[in-house]
Motif scaffolding. Sequence first.
Motif, PDB file in Angstrom:
ATOM      1  N   ALA A   1       1.884  10.334   6.565  1.00 54.56           N
ATOM      2  CA  ALA A   1       1.534   9.847   5.229  1.00 54.56           C
ATOM      3  C   ALA A   1       0.392  10.657   4.641  1.00 54.56           C
ATOM      4  CB  ALA A   1       1.166   8.361   5.295  1.00 54.56           C
ATOM      5  N   ILE A   2      -0.591  10.990   5.457  1.00 54.71           N
ATOM      6  CA  ILE A   2      -1.702  11.823   4.980  1.00 54.71           C
ATOM      7  C   ILE A   2      -1.184  13.192   4.571  1.00 54.71           C
ATOM      8  CG2 ILE A   2      -3.811  13.013   5.716  1.00 54.71           C
ATOM      9  CD1 ILE A   2      -4.397  10.502   7.446  1.00 54.71           C
ATOM     10  N   GLY A   3      -0.301  13.763   5.377  1.00 57.12           N
ATOM     11  CA  GLY A   3       0.270  15.067   5.046  1.00 57.12           C
ATOM     12  C   GLY A   3       1.063  15.041   3.757  1.00 57.12           C
ATOM     13  N   MET A   4       1.830  13.982   3.536  1.00 61.70           N
ATOM     14  CA  MET A   4       2.587  13.873   2.281  1.00 61.70           C
ATOM     15  C   MET A   4       1.654  13.647   1.104  1.00 61.70           C
ATOM     16  SD  MET A   4       5.699  14.478   2.939  1.00 61.70           S
ATOM     17  CE  MET A   4       6.715  13.845   1.618  1.00 61.70           C
ATOM     18  N   GLY A   5       0.569  12.918   1.316  1.00 58.78           N
ATOM     19  CA  GLY A   5      -0.401  12.722   0.251  1.00 58.78           C
ATOM     20  C   GLY A   5      -1.085  14.026  -0.139  1.00 58.78           C
ATOM     21  N   ILE A   6      -1.341  14.884   0.817  1.00 55.73           N
ATOM     22  CA  ILE A   6      -1.951  16.189   0.517  1.00 55.73           C
ATOM     23  C   ILE A   6      -0.992  17.064  -0.299  1.00 55.73           C
ATOM     24  CG2 ILE A   6      -2.712  18.353   1.594  1.00 55.73           C
ATOM     25  CD1 ILE A   6      -3.921  16.634   3.830  1.00 55.73           C
TER      26      ILE A   6
ATOM     27  N   ARG B   1       6.390   9.127  -2.171  1.00 61.19           N
ATOM     28  CA  ARG B   1       6.419  10.189  -1.159  1.00 61.19           C
ATOM     29  C   ARG B   1       5.558   9.841   0.045  1.00 61.19           C
ATOM     30  NH1 ARG B   1       6.726  16.022  -4.037  1.00 61.19           N
ATOM     31  NH2 ARG B   1       8.185  15.440  -5.685  1.00 61.19           N
ATOM     32  N   VAL B   2       4.396   9.249  -0.206  1.00 59.00           N
ATOM     33  CA  VAL B   2       3.516   8.847   0.894  1.00 59.00           C
ATOM     34  C   VAL B   2       4.190   7.753   1.727  1.00 59.00           C
ATOM     35  CG1 VAL B   2       1.310   7.739   1.444  1.00 59.00           C
ATOM     36  CG2 VAL B   2       1.390   9.563  -0.250  1.00 59.00           C
ATOM     37  N   LYS B   3       4.837   6.789   1.054  1.00 60.56           N
ATOM     38  CA  LYS B   3       5.558   5.740   1.782  1.00 60.56           C
ATOM     39  C   LYS B   3       6.681   6.331   2.624  1.00 60.56           C
ATOM     40  CE  LYS B   3       6.845   3.025  -1.478  1.00 60.56           C
ATOM     41  NZ  LYS B   3       7.431   1.911  -2.239  1.00 60.56           N
ATOM     42  N   MET B   4       7.425   7.279   2.033  1.00 58.05           N
ATOM     43  CA  MET B   4       8.525   7.892   2.770  1.00 58.05           C
ATOM     44  C   MET B   4       7.998   8.692   3.963  1.00 58.05           C
ATOM     45  SD  MET B   4      11.703   8.248   3.220  1.00 58.05           S
ATOM     46  CE  MET B   4      12.407   7.590   1.740  1.00 58.05           C
ATOM     47  N   GLY B   5       6.878   9.385   3.788  1.00 57.77           N
ATOM     48  CA  GLY B   5       6.270  10.108   4.897  1.00 57.77           C
ATOM     49  C   GLY B   5       5.849   9.176   6.018  1.00 57.77           C
ATOM     50  N   PHE B   6       5.281   8.026   5.650  1.00 57.11           N
ATOM     51  CA  PHE B   6       4.885   7.069   6.677  1.00 57.11           C
ATOM     52  C   PHE B   6       6.105   6.534   7.416  1.00 57.11           C
ATOM     53  CE2 PHE B   6       3.972   2.814   8.230  1.00 57.11           C
ATOM     54  CZ  PHE B   6       2.853   3.063   9.018  1.00 57.11           C
ATOM     55  N   MET B   7       7.165   6.208   6.677  1.00 57.41           N
ATOM     56  CA  MET B   7       8.355   5.652   7.326  1.00 57.41           C
ATOM     57  C   MET B   7       9.019   6.667   8.252  1.00 57.41           C
ATOM     58  SD  MET B   7      10.123   3.136   4.535  1.00 57.41           S
ATOM     59  CE  MET B   7      10.221   4.289   3.187  1.00 57.41           C
ATOM     60  N   MET B   8       9.092   7.924   7.801  1.00 57.80           N
ATOM     61  CA  MET B   8       9.683   8.957   8.660  1.00 57.80           C
ATOM     62  C   MET B   8       8.824   9.165   9.909  1.00 57.80           C
ATOM     63  SD  MET B   8      11.229  11.898   6.170  1.00 57.80           S
ATOM     64  CE  MET B   8       9.628  12.414   5.609  1.00 57.80           C
ATOM     65  N   GLY B   9       7.513   9.248   9.730  1.00 51.17           N
ATOM     66  CA  GLY B   9       6.621   9.424  10.861  1.00 51.17           C
ATOM     67  C   GLY B   9       6.651   8.240  11.808  1.00 51.17           C
ATOM     68  N   PHE B  10       6.752   7.032  11.256  1.00 48.01           N
ATOM     69  CA  PHE B  10       6.812   5.839  12.091  1.00 48.01           C
ATOM     70  C   PHE B  10       8.079   5.841  12.937  1.00 48.01           C
ATOM     71  CE2 PHE B  10       7.188   1.324  13.066  1.00 48.01           C
ATOM     72  CZ  PHE B  10       5.882   1.023  13.412  1.00 48.01           C
ATOM     73  N   ALA B  11       9.197   6.250  12.337  1.00 52.06           N
ATOM     74  CA  ALA B  11      10.465   6.282  13.079  1.00 52.06           C
ATOM     75  C   ALA B  11      10.416   7.313  14.204  1.00 52.06           C
ATOM     76  CB  ALA B  11      11.619   6.596  12.130  1.00 52.06           C
TER      77      ALA B  11
ATOM     78  N   MET C   1       5.260   2.017  21.755  1.00 53.33           N
ATOM     79  CA  MET C   1       6.055   2.409  20.594  1.00 53.33           C
ATOM     80  C   MET C   1       5.302   2.136  19.295  1.00 53.33           C
ATOM     81  SD  MET C   1       9.835   1.087  21.714  1.00 53.33           S
ATOM     82  CE  MET C   1      10.605   1.449  20.153  1.00 53.33           C
ATOM     83  N   MET C   2       4.685   0.983  19.188  1.00 56.42           N
ATOM     84  CA  MET C   2       3.954   0.643  17.965  1.00 56.42           C
ATOM     85  C   MET C   2       2.731   1.534  17.773  1.00 56.42           C
ATOM     86  SD  MET C   2       5.684  -1.609  16.448  1.00 56.42           S
ATOM     87  CE  MET C   2       4.589  -2.330  15.247  1.00 56.42           C
ATOM     88  N   GLN C   3       2.037   1.829  18.867  1.00 61.16           N
ATOM     89  CA  GLN C   3       0.857   2.684  18.761  1.00 61.16           C
ATOM     90  C   GLN C   3       1.235   4.094  18.333  1.00 61.16           C
ATOM     91  OE1 GLN C   3      -0.885   2.308  22.647  1.00 61.16           O
ATOM     92  NE2 GLN C   3      -2.275   0.690  22.000  1.00 61.16           N
ATOM     93  N   SER C   4       2.241   4.666  18.973  1.00 56.45           N
ATOM     94  CA  SER C   4       2.602   6.036  18.624  1.00 56.45           C
ATOM     95  C   SER C   4       3.258   6.089  17.255  1.00 56.45           C
ATOM     96  CB  SER C   4       3.520   6.637  19.693  1.00 56.45           C
ATOM     97  OG  SER C   4       4.724   5.913  19.784  1.00 56.45           O
ATOM     98  N   GLY C   5       4.042   5.063  16.893  1.00 56.92           N
ATOM     99  CA  GLY C   5       4.644   5.030  15.561  1.00 56.92           C
ATOM    100  C   GLY C   5       3.595   4.922  14.471  1.00 56.92           C
ATOM    101  N   GLY C   6       2.624   4.055  14.660  1.00 57.24           N
ATOM    102  CA  GLY C   6       1.560   3.915  13.672  1.00 57.24           C
ATOM    103  C   GLY C   6       0.716   5.165  13.535  1.00 57.24           C
ATOM    104  N   THR C   7       0.403   5.782  14.659  1.00 57.94           N
ATOM    105  CA  THR C   7      -0.419   6.996  14.619  1.00 57.94           C
ATOM    106  C   THR C   7       0.316   8.137  13.931  1.00 57.94           C
ATOM    107  OG1 THR C   7      -1.530   6.349  16.660  1.00 57.94           O
ATOM    108  CG2 THR C   7      -1.668   8.666  16.037  1.00 57.94           C
ATOM    109  N   PHE C   8       1.544   8.392  14.355  1.00 55.33           N
ATOM    110  CA  PHE C   8       2.294   9.497  13.765  1.00 55.33           C
ATOM    111  C   PHE C   8       2.638   9.204  12.309  1.00 55.33           C
ATOM    112  CE2 PHE C   8       5.843  12.495  13.333  1.00 55.33           C
ATOM    113  CZ  PHE C   8       5.216  13.626  13.811  1.00 55.33           C
ATOM    114  N   GLY C   9       2.938   7.947  11.988  1.00 51.58           N
ATOM    115  CA  GLY C   9       3.210   7.588  10.601  1.00 51.58           C
ATOM    116  C   GLY C   9       2.007   7.793   9.707  1.00 51.58           C
ATOM    117  N   THR C  10       0.824   7.465  10.209  1.00 47.39           N
ATOM    118  CA  THR C  10      -0.394   7.672   9.420  1.00 47.39           C
ATOM    119  C   THR C  10      -0.615   9.145   9.126  1.00 47.39           C
ATOM    120  OG1 THR C  10      -1.384   5.697  10.371  1.00 47.39           O
ATOM    121  CG2 THR C  10      -2.888   7.306   9.398  1.00 47.39           C
ATOM    122  N   PHE C  11      -0.443   9.992  10.133  1.00 44.61           N
ATOM    123  CA  PHE C  11      -0.647  11.422   9.913  1.00 44.61           C
ATOM    124  C   PHE C  11       0.407  12.015   8.983  1.00 44.61           C
ATOM    125  CE2 PHE C  11      -3.199  11.144  13.858  1.00 44.61           C
ATOM    126  CZ  PHE C  11      -4.387  11.618  13.312  1.00 44.61           C
TER     127      PHE C  11
END
Length: 86
Positions: free
Chosen positions: A79-84, A18-28, A67-77
């Motif tokens: 992933a954190i949300g899915m982890g919670i 779930r955390v991986k999927m959250g990161f991938m969705m956020g990154f996209a 694109m990489m900066q915003s993808g990484g930032t949003f993907g991290t958040f």
Amino acid sequence: MPVTVGPYGQTQPSCFDRVKMGFMMGFAVGMAAGAMFGTFSCLRDCFIISRIGMRGRELMGGVGKTMMQSGGTFGTFMAIGMGIRC
């Protein structure tokens, strides 16, 4: 915590999945937003400042970096949300 089984025998994804999927969705989503904002920013700011504007490789590098900066930032958040939620 036991793994729950759905009505057709499939298992639920693990917390790590779930955390991986959250990161991938956020990154996209972040990449899409970065493409829009990065293109606008490079065309607007650089054209106003230098009156020449970015072209070619310089423009693609600036947009790609945004694109990489915003993808990484949003993907991290995401992933954190899915982890919670796990």
